[in-house]
Design an enzyme around this catalytic site. Structure first.
Site: not given
Ligand code: ARG
Ligand code: NAD
Length: 702
Positions: A168, A264
């Site tokens: 991300h 996040c």
């Molecule tokens: N905005 C972020 N980076 N969020 C983290 C999300 C973590 C989640 N386990 C996923 O893989 O989607």
């Protein structure tokens, strides 16, 4: 508290690592402690509450990642773009986030189905609200970015993520107040890094080292001059505070196990709107059409790989699958690129694969006039080995003198187009620029042809003796056919042919009419004549395989002798040179060209030391060839490969698989690579040709 600021969070009542959708989750299934997670989340909640208002969305059973509210959607003013999760594991969160946005007065925009976008996790506003940095590559599609530009009326800058640990954008990129940026450059491709560097001055870029990035230092929440994060090294903390910020560390280790941290776990829901600024996205889209054995030959995979590898994205809009083995398929693909430059790079490679624009979008090619001899306009189209056509006055015109690495030029007074090397361009020539109105004509490559290619291509290191023999049988058969039909075989050869004892076999091929031109350098000619005149090759006795005393001088003596006579032909005429490859060439009037190089001894009077002249001689001898045998000279083979159009069968023999791969891997069905000793290859070839000829003679006499 900065009262006007609001964040959305979701308490970790049902948080756990239940599945693996990013590398951080691997090995962590059910390994996080709920109690510790709750404790860490509360601490973060408290820190944020000290500086802003925190709204809460109700956690739901069965969607453990809902705690990461950054992925709920993207908010600007009273508009929310709802996330469309890439992984089905998180898609169950969508209705709950939608409900929250609606209940809180946001106008919710939803992307078309199957167009993933993971909200503020992949889209971050510059803190002054001047632009939106949007990531793509893992969770969000590039095609979602134009929707963001339209709905939020903001400039979108697309960044391509390359490292799956930083899947991300908010895991490796964090815009801070006053135009600062905390980021981890290796997470991005070169183009994205350039874009970041163009927009953010060096003194505002706070580059994070890998160890800090792995601790999610970029996954920070910035509120005014505070930066809230899991953890940072002393060095990073110092640099951030030197920039005028205060770092607040709050451990979030339990959430790192799911691939998330401070940023996040929050969604900023009060993003200021800059009414004076308006939407735009540099993203470009184009339609292309592909026809042929798209699945059998792997063409569709290659095309889509080209798009993604160059940083673009695609949507297959139509795919008509040919149902019979022999029937062809066609596909219409929408290609999206983050910028015009990337689009041109992608399109020129797709044109090489035979891609066409859909009929309604076909237009004439663009021409630009050359203003300096030998220099093409910047944007000139670089040619390939494949037959190419350009569209002029609504008609497709075939380009003459096809070769790779040239420009397509029309002289001032003609409407015929040809491939011209840069150095041959003349002021007032018109050159094709861009990628419009250009197509290459590719043969439809079927499953059978592909299998044959794989069979004959031995770059995989599995060149058993028997396989070499099988390829040699095939080549011998073709050589005989070409000779019998009056065709042309051109041989390019390096000195290894002589060192490995292949000289007599190559001489045999010339004598028997299997070779119509020979290309090489100074060395093969010198070694061939040294062997014919003195029995040594670079001083090594070819019969006994040992160095001859004083033998290292032999090749210079040979050069000297030929220089005295004036040329190789004159040395033959004088009756001095009586056998060997060059002797047979002279006797049978087979033209040869020896291209010089910096390391040449002598050189021989026949060696062309003017390289441009040598390239021209090579090109002249290659013209009209049916087959080119490239024998153990990387240097000369690459030179030859570059000037050969598709359709000419090329056989490359080299002991080094990497060289064979390089030369054979021109995406052409006509190339065959043989990884073997060139002396052995030539000896097998001659044996096989003799067998074929013998059988023929026997058949005739019956
Ligand atoms: N905005 C972020 N980076 N969020 C983290 C999300 C973590 C989640 N386990 C996923 O893989 O989607
Ligand atoms: N005397 C001169 O004037 C002169 C001039 C130029 C080069 N040379 C000599 O020529 C040689 C280089 O020739 P090049 O420019 O074609 O080199 P190159 O490196 O471009 O190509 C040589 C190729 O031969 C391959 N090879 C090695 N052994 C082989 C074998 N047994 N069977 C099949 N392939 C084999 C290698 O993998 C390599 O790809 C050097 O020995 C150099 O000293 C001499």
């Amino acid at each position: 508290m900065t009262s006007s600021l609001r964040f959305l969070m979701c308490s970790p009542d049902h948080y756990d690592v239940d599945y693996v959708i990013n590398p951080w989750m691997e090995g962590n299934i059910h390994k996080s402690s709920r109690d510790r997670a709750v404790d860490q989340w509360r601490k973060l909640h408290n820190v944020i509450k000290d500086h802003a208002i925190v709204d809460l969305v109700t956690p739901q059973i069965g969607v453990p990642d809902m705690v990461f509210t950054a992925n709920a959607g993207l908010v600007l003013g009273d508009i929310a773009v709802l996330s469309r999760f890439f992984h089905k594991e998180r898609q169950g969160e969508e209705p709950f986030f939608k409900q929250w946005f609606e209940e809180n007065g946001f106008t919710v925009h939803e992307l078309p189905s199957e167009l993933p976008f993971e909200g503020a996790g992949d889209a971050l506003f510059d803190r002054e609200g001047r632009c939106l940095w949007a990531g793509y590559g893992f969770r969000s599609e590039l095609d979602s970015h134009p929707y963001l530009a339209k709905w939020l009326d903001v400039e979108v800058l697309s960044l391509r993520l390359m490292d799956e640990r930083f899947y991300h954008l908010d895991t490796c990129f964090c815009p801070l107040q006053d135009g600062y940026l905390l980021y981890y450059p290796p997470a991005f491709d070169a183009y994205s890094n350039r874009l970041i560097e163009l927009r953010i001055p060096p003194e505002k870029r706070l580059v994070v080292a890998e160890a800090d990035a792995a601790n999610f230092a970029c996954n920070s929440v910035n509120i005014d001059d505070i930066v809230i994060m899991n953890k940072a090294s002393d060095d990073l903390k110092k640099r951030i505070s030197d920039a005028g910020f205060r770092v607040i560390e709050t451990p979030l280790t339990e959430f790192l196990k799911a691939g998330g941290a401070a940023k996040c776990l929050t969604l900023r829901v009060t993003e200021p709107v800059r009414v004076e600024l308006h939407g735009s996205a540099a993203i470009e889209s184009r339609m292309i059409r592909l026809d042929g054995h798209l699945l059998d030959s792997g063409l569709i995979n290659r095309a889509l790989d080209i798009v993604v590898e160059a940083g673009g994205s695609f949507q297959v809009l139509n795919f008509n699958l040919g149902v019979q083995r022999q029937s062809t398929s066609s596909a219409e693909v929408k290609v999206t690129a983050p910028s015009h430059d990337v689009m041109e790079t992608i399109m020129s490679q797709l044109i090489d694969l035979g891609a066409l624009p859909p009929p309604q979008e076909v237009c004439d090619c663009h021409l630009e006039t050359v203003v300096q001899d030998g220099v093409a306009p910047d944007d000139f189209y670089v040619t390939t080995i494949y037959p190419t056509q350009i569209r002029m006055n609504n008609e497709w015109v075939t380009v003459d003198k096809q070769r790779m690495d040239a420009a397509i030029a029309l002289s001032a007074d003609s409407e015929t187009a040809e491939c011209k090397l840069l150095r041959d361009l003349k002021t007032s020539d018109r050159v094709v620029v861009g990628v419009e109105g250009i197509r290459t004509v590719r043969k439809t490559e079927s499953r059978e042809q592909r299998n044959t290619q794989e069979f004959s291509f031995m770059g995989a290191g599995v060149s058993s003796e028997r396989r070499v023999e099988l390829v040699v049988e095939q080549i011998a058969w073709e050589l005989r056919q070409i000779r019998d039909q009056g065709g042309r075989v051109v041989v390019s050869a390096g000195p290894v042919v002589i060192h490995t004892g292949g000289g007599e076999h190559l001489a045999h091929l010339v004598r028997e009419g299997y070779v119509q031109a020979l290309l090489g350098g100074n060395a093969i000619a010198v070694h061939d004549m040294e062997q014919s005149l003195m029995g040594t090759s670079l001083g090594v006795d070819m019969k006994r395989g040992v160095s001859v005393r004083g033998g290292h001088r032999h090749h210079l003596k040979v050069i000297n002798m030929v220089r005295r006579y004036g040329s190789i032909a004159k040395t033959v005429e004088a009756g001095v040179l009586k056998k060997g490859i060059l002797y047979e060439c002279v006797r049978h009037h087979i033209p040869f060209s020896l291209a010089g190089s910096i390391r040449d001894d002598g050189p021989l009077p026949d060696t062309q030391m003017d390289l441009i002249q040598a390239q021209e001689e090579y090109a002249r001898l290659i013209a009209g060839a049916d087959m080119i045998l490239m024998l153990s000279s990387m240097l000369h083979s690459i030179g030859v490969g570059n000037m050969t159009p598709a359709g000419v069968k090329m056989v490359c023999v080299d002991i080094n698989p990497a060289v064979v791969t390089k030369l054979s891997d021109r995406g052409s069905v006509e190339s065959v690579g043989v990884v073997t000793d060139v002396g052995l290859f030539l000896s097998l070839l001659v044996q096989q040709l003799d067998k074929l000829t013998h059988a023929y003679q026997v058949a005739q006499s019956v």
